[in-house]
Enzyme design. Structure first.
Site: not given
Ligand code: NAD
Length: 501
Positions: A277, A243, A221-222, A172, A145
């Site tokens: 990130c 990433e 994501g995380s 979401s 997000w």
């Molecule tokens: P998140 O991991 O909670 O969610 C990321 C995505 O994964 C969302 O679309 C979510 O709906 C989906 N997701 C959740 N559970 C899942 C599952 N079991 N299977 C498949 N998909 C699933 O991350 P967030 O809170 O949206 O974003 C923040 C994190 O993203 C931070 O840790 C940040 O460092 C990281 N991030 C990394 C980069 C990079 O380039 N390395 C860039 C932006 C954000």
């Protein structure tokens, strides 16, 4: 981190509320798995004609998309700002403009980047090799997000240029801007089946990886969720890029331009409310300039104007996007205080019950404090003292993350030597954050910050399957086959000797 499901209403719609003021920004349909599966099937069918079309045809659609985005830059930036709480300045300069830049850059360069690559061979001189690139098929993008436009749509653009179809599952909390991008692609005349946005819970994305005919997963994501996604993809041997999280250290050497460094570091820590990130999450300052740097950083922090960015360009720091981040920040600040840390600026919510966490400067904490060890993903800036280069490099590397690192020094040679010893995908010298807006440069990862990389020529090739063809250059008498003879072995030995002696 588990998905935030509270924003879904019983009708299966996702209601997006502006984090800065609680007003409803809009609604998005939440896809069921069956609907998502049929979206993947339509994408697969549409991809065949798209892959067979010329580069010129694909380029034209992307250039059109970029030009429509340019015309609607303000409208899109305002939506982004409302949906995430980021400032309009950030929405425009961190997301809309970099996406326009990336789209034009790759539209113009993709053909050249994806040309077959010759490999010269040294031993079998009568033969030659080349690599050629074919679309993967259906690329499945799962996005976070914090940059809901530039991160996923940048990958959409690159995937499409490479001849793929794309399914995007946005976070979401922020599906609206992805849906807006899809609308702009409609205006550009892109087949609606070729790129589809399917908002829905994370579990649905997991089911797609388990059960649908996708060919590549691009996850951002995380680290925690990234590992789950990587395992699901590995079970089916579906290639992926990850990433993930970061905890970027910044090293301020004794010979740095302290004023510039303080301005850059403050921006790097607090831009996007620290929800990047690549944010500066730990600052190590040489003991000889520590006090001066801390004073400058606090001065810069105190100048920041924080508030609802809805209609105002003159706001520096907006709101947090995800309420769950506020708990993390509060826990990290409490932990820092328990360990004797001092809060020199901020340290709390601007107003109880609202989403504005004040830009926070923390000193007198050691490397075991939560705010130094764990990802904050919010506006916390712990500043620590160091004595020697060896020591600071070891401390900077003492983390499970390895996304970004920063070095500030007036001596380029020394800065590069330090940069090369930091275990991070990218290290930036005397600047912060900006390389994500340079499509030519790779966005790379180390350790638990991910696998693979995006952007750059290699990032585009990653969105393709690479194949190798080896062929004969001249008509050479066929000798390697039966019958086996000692003479043949001796001839090869002579050739090898000639090559390497
Ligand atoms: P998140 O991991 O909670 O969610 C990321 C995505 O994964 C969302 O679309 C979510 O709906 C989906 N997701 C959740 N559970 C899942 C599952 N079991 N299977 C498949 N998909 C699933 O991350 P967030 O809170 O949206 O974003 C923040 C994190 O993203 C931070 O840790 C940040 O460092 C990281 N991030 C990394 C980069 C990079 O380039 N390395 C860039 C932006 C954000």
């Amino acid at each position: 981190m588990p998905e935030n499901e509270t924003i879904k209403n019983p009708s299966g719609k996702i209601v997006v509320k502006a984090p800065a003021n609680g007003s409803v920004v809009g609604e998005a349909k939440s896809y069921t798995f069956e609907e998502a599966k049929s979206a993947v099937e339509r994408a697969r069918a549409a991809q065949k004609a798209w892959a067979a079309a010329s580069f010129e045809f694909r380029k034209e659609k992307i250039i059109k998309f970029a030009s429509i985005l340019m015309q609607k830059a303000d409208e899109v930036a305002r939506l982004l700002s409302r949906e995430t709480g980021k400032t309009i300045y950030e929405a425009t300069l961190f997301e809309v403009i970099p996406l326009i830049h990336l789209s034009n850059y790759f539209a113009k360069k993709a053909h050249k980047i994806l040309k077959p690559q010759k490999i010269s061979v040294s031993l079998f001189k009568h033969r030659a090799s080349y690599l050629h690139y074919k679309p993967r098929g259906v690329v499945f993008i799962i996005s976070p997000w914090n940059f809901p436009l530039t991160i996923p749509i940048g990958e959409v653009v690159m995937s499409l240029l490479a001849g793929n179809a794309v399914i995007l599952k946005p976070a979401s909390l922020t599906p609206l801007v992805s849906l807006k991008a899809r609308e702009l692609f409609d205006e550009a005349g892109l087949d609606p089946d070729l790129f589809q946005v399917i908002p829905g819970p994370g579990a649905m994305a997991g089911q797609i990886i388990d059960q649908c005919a996708i060919d590549y997963v691009n996850f951002t994501g995380s680290t925690e969720v990234g590992k789950i996604v990587a395992m699901a993809a590995a079970k089916r041997l579906i290639p992926f890029s990850m990433e993930l999280g970061g905890k970027a250290p910044a090293i301020i050497c004794e010979d740095a331009n302290l004023k510039n460094a303080a301005k850059a570091i403050t921006w790097g820590a607090f831009a996007n409310s620290g929800q990047i990130c690549a944010s500066v999450e730990r600052v190590y300052v040489h003991e000889s300039v520590y006090d001066e740097f801390v004073n400058l950083a606090v001065e810069e922090t105190n100048k920041l104007r924080q508030g609802d960015p809805a209609n105002d360009y003159e706001i520096d720091v907006g709101s947090m996007t995800d309420p769950r981040q506020i708990d993390i920040l509060q826990r990290q600040v409490a932990d820092a205080k328990e360990r004797g840390g001092k809060i020199l600026a901020g340290g709390k919510l601007k107003e109880e019950g609202k989403m504005f966490f004040e830009p926070t400067v923390i000193v007198d904490v050691d490397d075991d404090a939560m705010c130094v060890r764990e990802e904050s993903f919010g506006p916390l800036m712990p500043i620590m003292k160091y004595k020697t280069e060896e020591e600071v490099i070891a401390r900077a590397n003492n983390t499970r993350f390895g996304l970004l690192g920063y070095v500030f020094s007036g001596n380029k040679r020394k800065a590069k030597a330090i940069a090369e010893r930091i275990q991070a995908g990218t290290v930036i010298i005397n600047e912060v954050l900006i390389t994500h807006a340079m499509p030519e440069t790779p966005w790379m990862t180390a350790k638990e910050s991910g696998i693979g990389f995006v952007h750059s020529d290699e990032g585009l090739r990653h969105l393709c399957s690479t194949y190798h063809v080896n062929y004969d250059l001249i008509n050479f008498p066929y000798r390697l086959c039966y019958p086996y003879q000692e003479g043949k072995v001796n001839t090869v030995k002579k050739v090898i000797k000639l090559l390497y002696d």
